[in-house]
Design a protein around this motif. Sequence first.
Motif, PDB file in Angstrom:
ATOM      1  N   ALA A 268       0.826  -1.206   0.000  1.00  0.00           N
ATOM      2  CA  ALA A 268       0.000   0.000   0.000  1.00  0.00           C
ATOM      3  C   ALA A 268       0.861   1.257   0.000  1.00  0.00           C
ATOM      4  CB  ALA A 268      -0.925  -0.002   1.212  1.00  0.00           C
ATOM      5  N   VAL A 269       0.295   2.343  -0.503  1.00  0.00           N
ATOM      6  CA  VAL A 269       0.876   3.675  -0.378  1.00  0.00           C
ATOM      7  C   VAL A 269      -0.180   4.551   0.288  1.00  0.00           C
ATOM      8  CG1 VAL A 269       1.718   5.718  -1.596  1.00  0.00           C
ATOM      9  CG2 VAL A 269       2.391   3.437  -2.379  1.00  0.00           C
ATOM     10  N   ASP A 270       0.149   5.079   1.462  1.00  0.00           N
ATOM     11  CA  ASP A 270      -0.815   5.875   2.238  1.00  0.00           C
ATOM     12  C   ASP A 270      -2.116   5.090   2.460  1.00  0.00           C
ATOM     13  OD1 ASP A 270      -1.644   8.076   3.685  1.00  0.00           O
ATOM     14  OD2 ASP A 270      -2.430   9.148   1.936  1.00  0.00           O
ATOM     15  N   ASN A 271      -1.955   3.779   2.702  1.00  0.00           N
ATOM     16  CA  ASN A 271      -3.082   2.873   2.936  1.00  0.00           C
ATOM     17  C   ASN A 271      -4.016   2.734   1.739  1.00  0.00           C
ATOM     18  OD1 ASN A 271      -2.494   1.963   5.550  1.00  0.00           O
ATOM     19  ND2 ASN A 271      -3.267   3.889   6.426  1.00  0.00           N
ATOM     20  N   ARG A 272      -3.539   3.080   0.560  1.00  0.00           N
ATOM     21  CA  ARG A 272      -4.367   2.995  -0.646  1.00  0.00           C
ATOM     22  C   ARG A 272      -3.682   2.119  -1.687  1.00  0.00           C
ATOM     23  NH1 ARG A 272      -5.735   8.993  -2.427  1.00  0.00           N
ATOM     24  NH2 ARG A 272      -6.977   7.858  -3.984  1.00  0.00           N
ATOM     25  N   PRO A 274      -1.757   1.634  -4.836  1.00  0.00           N
ATOM     26  CA  PRO A 274      -0.906   2.522  -5.642  1.00  0.00           C
ATOM     27  C   PRO A 274      -1.417   2.730  -7.063  1.00  0.00           C
ATOM     28  CG  PRO A 274       0.424   0.917  -4.446  1.00  0.00           C
ATOM     29  CD  PRO A 274      -1.008   0.517  -4.254  1.00  0.00           C
ATOM     30  N   LEU A 277      -3.622   5.697  -7.192  1.00  0.00           N
ATOM     31  CA  LEU A 277      -2.840   6.927  -7.077  1.00  0.00           C
ATOM     32  C   LEU A 277      -2.109   7.220  -8.395  1.00  0.00           C
ATOM     33  CD1 LEU A 277      -1.368   6.360  -3.501  1.00  0.00           C
ATOM     34  CD2 LEU A 277      -3.260   7.870  -4.150  1.00  0.00           C
ATOM     35  N   LEU A 283       1.067   9.959  -7.865  1.00  0.00           N
ATOM     36  CA  LEU A 283       2.407   9.391  -7.701  1.00  0.00           C
ATOM     37  C   LEU A 283       3.227   9.698  -8.949  1.00  0.00           C
ATOM     38  CD1 LEU A 283       1.779   5.809  -6.208  1.00  0.00           C
ATOM     39  CD2 LEU A 283       2.743   7.808  -5.032  1.00  0.00           C
TER      40      LEU A 283
END
Length: 283
Positions: A268-272, A274, A277, A283
């Motif tokens: 995950a990236v920031d709990n999302r 990727p 994003l 990103l």
Amino acid sequence: MAELKRFARDAAIGEIVAAIAGDGTVIVEQFLSEDVRDRFNAELDPLLDARCSNHGSPNAAVEAFHGAQTKHVTGLAAHSDTFVEQILLHSLYAALGDHFLRPSCADYYLNIGHVLQRGPGSGDQMLHRDQDVWPRALGNTMPHRQFASVIALTDFTAQSGATRVVPGSHLWPEERVAEPHEVEIAEMPAGSAVLYLGATLHGAGANETVAVRRGMHMSFCLGWLRTEENNCLSVSLDRVRTLPRRAQELLGFGLHDGLERGEGFLGAVDNRNPLDLLAAHAL
């Protein structure tokens, strides 16, 4: 001793999967059409021309394993639309991944996809099991960690170093060594592929000709394992945004949500996710 079975490209996928489950390996003739093979080779020619043999692995054992006369091209998704559209997303890979890997993971990833051009004088590679790059203890908890293939991009003959494979060896104890009569040579025309499970013994043969032998090794693994090739650093984010969603997932840019299976919430990236994003250019 099991024989190395051969299937036509239009054979029923279920028959191919069943043969791989039973024997650990098969050949699929014309795995790539002549047009796809020719387009891919044309994309590879300048990349290989620019490479020197065995270019700089920090591990001497890895260099020795591939051989001093071998040229590599890695990060293929960054260089080739043909690779992404016609090879990475090949329907047979999807069928094998769903059958052999999905029972043990929420999703599977491309482990490594690289072209190996073995020049004259290349010797026999040691017979090995691809899945031994991860701890063997994993075999006690799931039947398959990986499946793989070698696609012939030039004709594979016994003299040019065709892949050697040991049918049935995926069922052997780890310490069992293949006898010479148990080793089959995967001779096949360009465009065909030998497919095998991660536990199947195999290795490249010696190139005794004056020509290069070009092939591509592709393997897929359980989605919660560390991949051999760091695909997320091999392909730029701008390039990833142009790829089909499934290709993005196979390259490891997505989210591996295995919470319901006890595998964790991974990547995950920031709990999302990727990929969401990336699509939003966040990103």
